[in-house]
Scaffold this active site. Structure first.
Site, PDB file in Angstrom:
ATOM      1  N   ASP A 140       0.830  -1.195   0.000  1.00 42.03           N
ATOM      2  CA  ASP A 140       0.000   0.000   0.000  1.00 42.03           C
ATOM      3  C   ASP A 140       0.874   1.259   0.000  1.00 42.03           C
ATOM      4  O   ASP A 140       1.886   1.311   0.702  1.00 42.03           O
ATOM      5  CB  ASP A 140      -0.854  -0.038   1.280  1.00 42.03           C
ATOM      6  CG  ASP A 140      -1.968   0.974   1.265  1.00 42.03           C
ATOM      7  OD1 ASP A 140      -2.731   0.997   0.294  1.00 42.03           O
ATOM      8  OD2 ASP A 140      -2.075   1.740   2.244  1.00 42.03           O
ATOM      9  N   GLU A 158       1.837  -0.378  -4.876  1.00 38.09           N
ATOM     10  CA  GLU A 158       0.908   0.670  -5.278  1.00 38.09           C
ATOM     11  C   GLU A 158       1.730   1.950  -5.414  1.00 38.09           C
ATOM     12  O   GLU A 158       1.798   2.773  -4.505  1.00 38.09           O
ATOM     13  CB  GLU A 158      -0.206   0.869  -4.234  1.00 38.09           C
ATOM     14  CG  GLU A 158      -1.265   1.840  -4.742  1.00 38.09           C
ATOM     15  CD  GLU A 158      -2.018   2.569  -3.636  1.00 38.09           C
ATOM     16  OE1 GLU A 158      -3.066   3.167  -3.943  1.00 38.09           O
ATOM     17  OE2 GLU A 158      -1.572   2.572  -2.478  1.00 38.09           O
TER      18      GLU A 158
HETATM   19  C1  GLC Z   1      -4.232   2.962  -0.677  1.00 32.77           C
HETATM   20  C2  GLC Z   1      -5.385   1.997  -0.683  1.00 32.77           C
HETATM   21  C3  GLC Z   1      -6.627   2.741  -0.310  1.00 32.77           C
HETATM   22  C4  GLC Z   1      -6.434   3.290   1.086  1.00 32.77           C
HETATM   23  C5  GLC Z   1      -5.178   4.143   1.172  1.00 32.77           C
HETATM   24  C6  GLC Z   1      -4.798   4.417   2.593  1.00 32.77           C
HETATM   25  O1  GLC Z   1      -4.370   3.958  -1.629  1.00 32.77           O
HETATM   26  O2  GLC Z   1      -5.478   1.345  -1.915  1.00 32.77           O
HETATM   27  O3  GLC Z   1      -7.772   1.942  -0.399  1.00 32.77           O
HETATM   28  O4  GLC Z   1      -7.548   4.035   1.447  1.00 32.77           O
HETATM   29  O5  GLC Z   1      -4.073   3.505   0.592  1.00 32.77           O
HETATM   30  O6  GLC Z   1      -4.324   3.241   3.192  1.00 32.77           O
END
Ligand code: GLC
Ligand code: CA
Length: 529
Positions: free
Chosen positions: A202, A266
């Site tokens: 994440d 991500e």
């Molecule tokens: C990332 C996740 C998202 C979450 C954010 C904070 O972007 O994919 O769903 O709200 O991180 O953890």
């Protein structure tokens, strides 16, 4: 599986939002046992690996992305034994399991934070980012990604602020602290020892913050739309160069496992050069880095092709692209790219499954699921609620999987109240599409099967071809050409010959093509010579 096949490079991966995939006990919430029960569907579809959104205990202020225990399973979703069974049952079908790691922040209910708050000398204090007030207010101008307010929250008892790049219930960890690094090494090992094949990480670009807590800069002409919405350039509260060190450390740890575990990040940066840097200069960071410029390009040959061509030219030869059109934050491709039009969705699926790189399908993509319209009182996502009615929140793309046309959609029992409303399952569901040979589901499966049987489609080079406007065509390896007409006009393509291995409408499969071929509006062909 052939011995030289690399599952995460050559295969097709599939993202599951666990609360919404399949509910095994009728409480309206999807769970791990539900996923186990659906493995036959995923095996039939030809999926090689699953990324499952967080399953760890969470107060669910941000639906699993506020973790209160990194080495357990949320009781609503299952148990550690269920994880073991899932890994084993999936393994029987040659499907690997990726979990979701949330290292940027914990829940404010995590025992570390419960200890840290309230006293400057608390044992776990330095695991988080604390700072003194400045001129009676927050320590600097950093704004939270969720809501555009200060990213600092005052802890009155200790007189200091803590940092939260997301909700105030998600305090940021202090990645300058070695103990944080060691704790996470341990968390990785914990799940790898249970047979988890890797992690999606994440906000992989955000972990480390500027040590001096310098102010972010105001937006300027170059600032992307996302940062513009927040109101500043996030250059000191995220996107710091030292994030790479942490990822290198995890990669080394993951590589030491047998078989090596993998890291998918991500990497939410809109600059391709910065995104690609997360593979590492020596290909020693992420195995796969999600490509958000691709996600946000519109479904037309020009915009998408530009991102793909640039990604291809920037990537190191050892690094491997990854393509996706949907996820639990950005929305569903059937809605965002295709506006619900099935012919477009078919083209988008053909594109994802035939480019050079690992495709990630999001649950429901295989049947062309779209996002239902929700009313404000149906929302559960803090971001959706905060920004209602614009931009659309994230609940629309998190609604339950549509398995059958019945009430409950086969996701849960007809009597249960699903945790989020179910979309139009009568119009779009797995069961009906299984019976319909030309359905989107069968197209998706046929594309996956074709890919699995074609070394060209798995690892062959990508070479874009000259085409008329509106068309995007490329060669893969020696013998495969993909031609997508992403426009409403029929076009004729020259110098193409071979046999149609797959057409988006399935009505031209097997046709011979000699030299020129006309491609209908929103039609795609995979041609083999
Ligand atoms: C990332 C996740 C998202 C979450 C954010 C904070 O972007 O994919 O769903 O709200 O991180 O953890
Ligand atoms: Ca359940």
């Amino acid at each position: 599986m052939p011995a030289d096949k690399v599952w995460w490079r050559d295969g097709v991966l599939y993202q599951i939002y666990p609360r919404s995939f399949s509910d095994s006990n009728g409480d309206g919430i999807g769970d791990l046992r539900g996923i186990i029960e659906r493995l036959d569907h995923l095996g039939w579809l030809g999926i090689d690996g699953l990324w499952i959104n967080p399953v760890m205990p969470s107060p669910n202020m941000d639906w699993g992305y506020d973790v209160s225990d990194y080495k357990a399973v949320d009781p609503e979703l299952g148990t550690l034994e269920d994880v073991d069974e899932l890994v084993a049952e999936a393994g029987q079908r040659d499907i690997r399991i990726l979990f979701d790691l949330v290292p940027n922040h914990t829940s404010d209910q995590h025992p570390w934070f419960r200890d840290a708050i309230g006293s400057r000398t608390a044992r776990y204090r330095d695991l988080y980012v604390w700072a003194d007030p400045k001129e009676g207010g927050p320590p600097n101008n950093w704004l939270s990604v969720f809501g555009g307010e200060s990213a600092w929250e005052l802890d009155e008892a200790s007189g200091q602020y803590y940092l939260h790049n997301f909700l105030r219930h998600q305090p940021d960890l202090n990645w300058w602290n070695d103990q944080v690094r060691e704790e996470f090494d341990d968390i990785l090992r914990f799940w790898f020892d249970r047979g988890v094949a890797g992690f999606r990480i994440d906000v992989a670009h955000a972990m480390i913050k500027d040590r001096e807590l310098r102010d972010n800069l105001p937006v300027d002409d170059e600032t992307d739309e996302r940062a513009r919405r927040i109101g500043q350039q996030p250059i000191y509260n995220m996107n710091r160069p030292e994030a790479h060190e942490v990822i290198q450390r995890w990669r080394a740890l993951s590589d030491r496992f047998d078989p090596p575990r993998i890291l998918v990040g991500e990497t939410f940066v809109l600059d391709l050069g910065k995104m690609i840097a997360f593979y590492g200069e020596r290909n020693d960071e992420l195995n796969l880095a999600f490509n958000f410029p691709f996600v946000f390009a519109s479904l037309d040959g020009g915009a998408l092709r530009k991102v793909v061509d640039e990604t291809e030219s920037l990537l190191l030869p050892e690094s491997w692209p990854v393509w996706t059109g949907s996820n639990h934050d950005v929305g569903r491709l059937g809605t965002r790219w295709c506006e619900g039009a099935e012919d477009r969705t078919r083209c988008a699926l053909m594109m994802l499954l035939t480019l050079r790189g690992t495709p990630f399908l999001y649950y429901g993509d295989e049947i062309g699921m779209v996002e239902p319209e929700l009313t404000k009182d149906q929302l559960r996502d803090p971001v959706g609620l905060r920004f209602w009615p614009e931009p659309r929140g994230r609940d629309g793309c998190r609604t339950p999987m549509q398995w059958t046309p019945e009430k409950g959609a086969g996701f849960t029992t007809p009597e249960a109240t699903p945790w989020l409303p179910i979309g139009d399952a009568g119009a779009c569901n797995v069961a009906d599409q299984r019976h319909e040979a030309r359905s989107v589901l069968h197209l998706t499966r046929a594309l996956i099967m074709l890919r699995a049987s074609s070394p060209d489609l798995q690892t062959g080079s990508y070479e874009p071809l000259e085409t008329p406007q509106g068309v995007w065509a490329w060669r893969r390896g020696e013998r495969v050409t993909v031609a997508l007409n992403l426009s409403s006009q029929e076009v004729t393509l020259e110098d193409l010959s071979g046999e149609v291995a797959l057409s988006t409408n399935r009505d031209r499969d097997g046709d011979r093509i000699g030299d020129r071929v006309s491609v209908g509006p929103w039609e795609g062909l995979v041609i083999q010579t």
